[in-house]
Design a protein around this motif. Structure first.
Motif, PDB file in Angstrom:
ATOM      1  N   PRO A 191       0.593 104.398  14.464  1.00  0.00           N
ATOM      2  CA  PRO A 191       1.003 105.888  14.517  1.00  0.00           C
ATOM      3  C   PRO A 191       1.435 106.034  13.098  1.00  0.00           C
ATOM      4  O   PRO A 191       2.035 105.191  12.568  1.00  0.00           O
ATOM      5  CB  PRO A 191       1.638 106.365  15.537  1.00  0.00           C
ATOM      6  CG  PRO A 191       2.292 105.034  15.997  1.00  0.00           C
ATOM      7  CD  PRO A 191       1.439 103.969  15.848  1.00  0.00           C
ATOM      8  N   ASP A 195       2.064 112.162  13.995  1.00  0.00           N
ATOM      9  CA  ASP A 195       1.046 111.751  15.003  1.00  0.00           C
ATOM     10  C   ASP A 195       1.783 112.182  16.349  1.00  0.00           C
ATOM     11  O   ASP A 195       2.856 111.954  16.680  1.00  0.00           O
ATOM     12  CB  ASP A 195       0.526 110.404  14.894  1.00  0.00           C
ATOM     13  CG  ASP A 195      -0.648 110.080  13.716  1.00  0.00           C
ATOM     14  OD1 ASP A 195      -1.021 111.092  13.023  1.00  0.00           O
ATOM     15  OD2 ASP A 195      -0.641 108.869  13.649  1.00  0.00           O
ATOM     16  N   ALA A 256      -3.845 111.616  18.243  1.00  0.00           N
ATOM     17  CA  ALA A 256      -4.097 110.657  17.245  1.00  0.00           C
ATOM     18  C   ALA A 256      -4.314 109.268  17.838  1.00  0.00           C
ATOM     19  O   ALA A 256      -5.227 108.561  17.237  1.00  0.00           O
ATOM     20  CB  ALA A 256      -3.548 110.886  15.976  1.00  0.00           C
ATOM     21  N   THR A 275      -8.894 111.492  22.678  1.00  0.00           N
ATOM     22  CA  THR A 275      -8.492 111.087  21.219  1.00  0.00           C
ATOM     23  C   THR A 275      -8.974 112.144  20.333  1.00  0.00           C
ATOM     24  O   THR A 275     -10.144 112.599  20.253  1.00  0.00           O
ATOM     25  CB  THR A 275      -9.194 109.821  21.087  1.00  0.00           C
ATOM     26  OG1 THR A 275      -8.758 108.698  22.010  1.00  0.00           O
ATOM     27  CG2 THR A 275      -8.911 109.122  19.880  1.00  0.00           C
ATOM     28  N   GLY A 279      -9.030 109.731  15.349  1.00  0.00           N
ATOM     29  CA  GLY A 279      -7.991 108.933  16.141  1.00  0.00           C
ATOM     30  C   GLY A 279      -8.553 107.599  16.421  1.00  0.00           C
ATOM     31  O   GLY A 279      -9.834 107.193  16.478  1.00  0.00           O
ATOM     32  N   ARG A 305     -13.855 108.517  14.857  1.00  0.00           N
ATOM     33  CA  ARG A 305     -12.822 107.991  15.886  1.00  0.00           C
ATOM     34  C   ARG A 305     -13.283 106.362  16.075  1.00  0.00           C
ATOM     35  O   ARG A 305     -14.494 105.892  15.809  1.00  0.00           O
ATOM     36  CB  ARG A 305     -13.080 108.626  17.154  1.00  0.00           C
ATOM     37  CG  ARG A 305     -12.317 109.823  17.023  1.00  0.00           C
ATOM     38  CD  ARG A 305     -12.004 110.623  18.665  1.00  0.00           C
ATOM     39  NE  ARG A 305     -13.432 111.207  19.008  1.00  0.00           N
ATOM     40  CZ  ARG A 305     -13.971 111.161  20.242  1.00  0.00           C
ATOM     41  NH1 ARG A 305     -13.324 110.337  21.115  1.00  0.00           N
ATOM     42  NH2 ARG A 305     -15.374 111.729  20.704  1.00  0.00           N
TER      43      ARG A 305
END
Ligand SMILES: [Zn+2]
Ligand SMILES: [Zn+2]
Length: 368
Positions: A191, A195, A256, A275, A279, A305
Motif C-alpha cells: 500500500p 490507500d 486499493a 478491489t 488495485g 487491476r
C-alpha cells in the motif's frame, strides 16, 4: 529422547474433534539432530488453519504426522558440524525452509523454495530424513516444524533467531500468522500513502494483516468477515472500519489493496469485487486443490487491476522476522493481541473445533 506430541494418524475423522480425537497426544521418540539440524525445546505453538486443513483432508499430507508449523523455542543441541547459532538461542520456526540456492530462492521470496517445498510434501526435514518415530515406525514432520510437541528437531534453514525480550507466544506467531498476513501486505499488497487496505477473513493471518497495515503510515484499514465478533475484534485492534461482505458490497466499498485470508473461493470472489480500479487483490488462503472461482477477466483489463498469489507472505523470513520484531518493539505491531486463548497440548482437539467454527483468532499452546 522421549517427547510428548500430537500425532495425526487418520485424516478426515468426523467432528466434533473433541470426541473423534484425530490428534493423539502421547509419547514418541525424537532422534538426535543430524548435521545442519537443531534440537529445539518448544516454548509455544499456535493453532493455524493450515493444521486444520491437514486434519480435515483439504491439504493431503502423509500420515502419521506430528502437526504444528507455527512455533518458537530454545536451541538445546546442535547437530554435528556446528552452527552459527549457539545452545540457548531463541528461535522462530518457519514453515518453509529456504535452501538459498535454487532458482525459486533467487526470487527474493516471490516463489517458494523448491527443495524446501519437496521436503514439506514428503513430510521430511530438508536434509531428507525423519527424526520422529513411534513404536519404531517413522512419523512425518509437518512443514519441517512439527511444533505440537515438547521438542522438535529442525533444519537450521527452518529457523530465524529472535532476541530474548520477545515473548514466546509472540515469537511463535511471527513464524506463520505474522509472516503470512503481514508479509502479504508488505511484499505483495504494497500500500501507498492514502490507500485503503481491506482484509477479507479475520482469523490469525487476517488479523496479522490488519495489524501490519495499521503499522504503515497514512493507510486506512478495513476488516471484512461474516462473524460480528471478528468485526468487533478488528475494530478493537484499531481497524478504521469493519463490515460483513454483504455490507461492504451493498455500500459500494472499494480498496486499493485487498488481502484474502480465508481459503474459500467465495472469499476470493468477494476480495476481487472489493478491489478498486488500479488495485491489487492478494490471496494467501489455501482452498482445496479442486476449488474454482468465477471472475470477469474484463474487470482486470479495463480497470488495470491485478490478482497476486502470496505464499508465506512472499517473505524471506530472515529478512522479515527482524523487521516485525522491530515494529513489535516500537509498539506498532501488538502481536500479543492476536492471541485469543492459551491452551495445553491435551486440549488440542477441542482447539481444532474452535478453529473449524471460526471462533478463534489464535489459540497458543504453552509448554511451561
Ligand atoms: Zn499457518
Ligand atoms: Zn531454495
Amino acid at each position: 529422547m522421549r517427547i510428548r506430541g500430537a500425532v495425526l494418524e487418520q485424516i478426515g475423522l468426523p467432528r466434533p474433534y473433541a470426541e473423534s480425537k484425530p490428534l493423539a497426544v502421547g509419547e514418541l521418540d525424537l532422534a538426535t539432530p543430524g548435521p545442519g539440524e537443531l534440537l529445539v525445546r518448544v516454548e509455544a505453538a499456535g493453532l493455524c488453519h493450515s493444521d486444520l486443513s491437514v486434519v480435515d483432508g483439504n491439504r493431503v499430507r502423509p500420515v502419521p504426522m506430528l502437526l504444528g508449523h507455527e512455533a518458537a523455542g530454545v536451541v538445546e543441541e546442535i547437530g554435528a558440524g556446528g552452527s552459527d547459532l549457539e545452545v540457548g538461542a531463541r528461535v522462530v520456526m518457519t514453515f518453509l525452509p529456504r535452501c538459498g540456492q535454487c532458482p525459486a530462492c533467487a526470487t527474493d521470496g516471490l516463489t517458494p523454495c523448491e527443495p524446501g517445498s519437496a521436503a514439506n510434501g514428503a513430510g521430511t526435514l530438508m536434509t531428507g530424513g525423519r527424526r520422529l518415530s513411534q513404536d519404531g515406525a517413522p512419523v512425518h514432520h509437518h512443514l519441517g516444524v512439527s511444533g505440537f510437541a515438547t521438542h522438535a528437531v529442525v533444519d537450521r534453514r527452518s529457523v530465524v533467531p529472535v532476541p530474548d525480550d520477545v515473548p514466546a507466544a509472540v515469537a511463535s506467531l511471527l513464524g506463520c500468522a505474522v509472516l503470512t498476513g503481514g508479509g502479504a501486505v508488505i511484499n505483495a499488497g504494497r500500500p501507498r500513502a492514502g490507500d485503503t487496505v481491506a482484509v477479507v477473513g479475520l482469523g490469525g493471518v487476517g488479523m496479522a494483516a490488519v495489524l501490519t497495515a495499521l503499522a504503515a503510515d497514512d493507510v486506512r484499514v478495513v476488516g471484512i468477515d461474516q462473524l460480528p465478533d471478528k468485526l468487533e475484534r478488528a475494530r478493537g485492534l484499531g481497524a478504521h472500519d469493519a463490515y460483513t461482505p454483504e455490507e461492504a458490497r451493498e455500500s459500494g466499498f472499494k480498496a486499493a489493496v485487498v488481502i484474502e485470508a480465508v481459503g474459500h473461493p467465495s472469499a476470493l470472489e468477494t476480495a476481487v469485487d472489493l478491489t478498486a480500479a488500479g488495485g491489487r487483490t492478494v490471496t494467501v488462503g489455501l482452498p482445496p486443490p479442486d476449488a474454482r472461482i468465477s471472475l470477469s477477466p474484463l474487470g482486470f483489463v479495463a480497470q488495470g487491476r491485478s490478482l497476486i498469489g502470496s505464499y508465506l507472505g512472499s517473505a524471506v523470513p530472515s529478512r522479515e522476522i527482524p523487521h516485525f520484531v522491530g515494529l513489535w518493539r516500537a509498539g506498532r505491531l501488538p502481536v500479543e493481541s492476536l492471541v485469543s486463548s492459551t491452551i495445553t497440548l491435551d486440549e488440542i482437539n477441542s482447539g481444532m473445533d474452535e478453529l473449524a467454527d471460526g471462533r478463534a483468532v489464535r489459540q497458543v499452546i504453552r509448554f511451561d
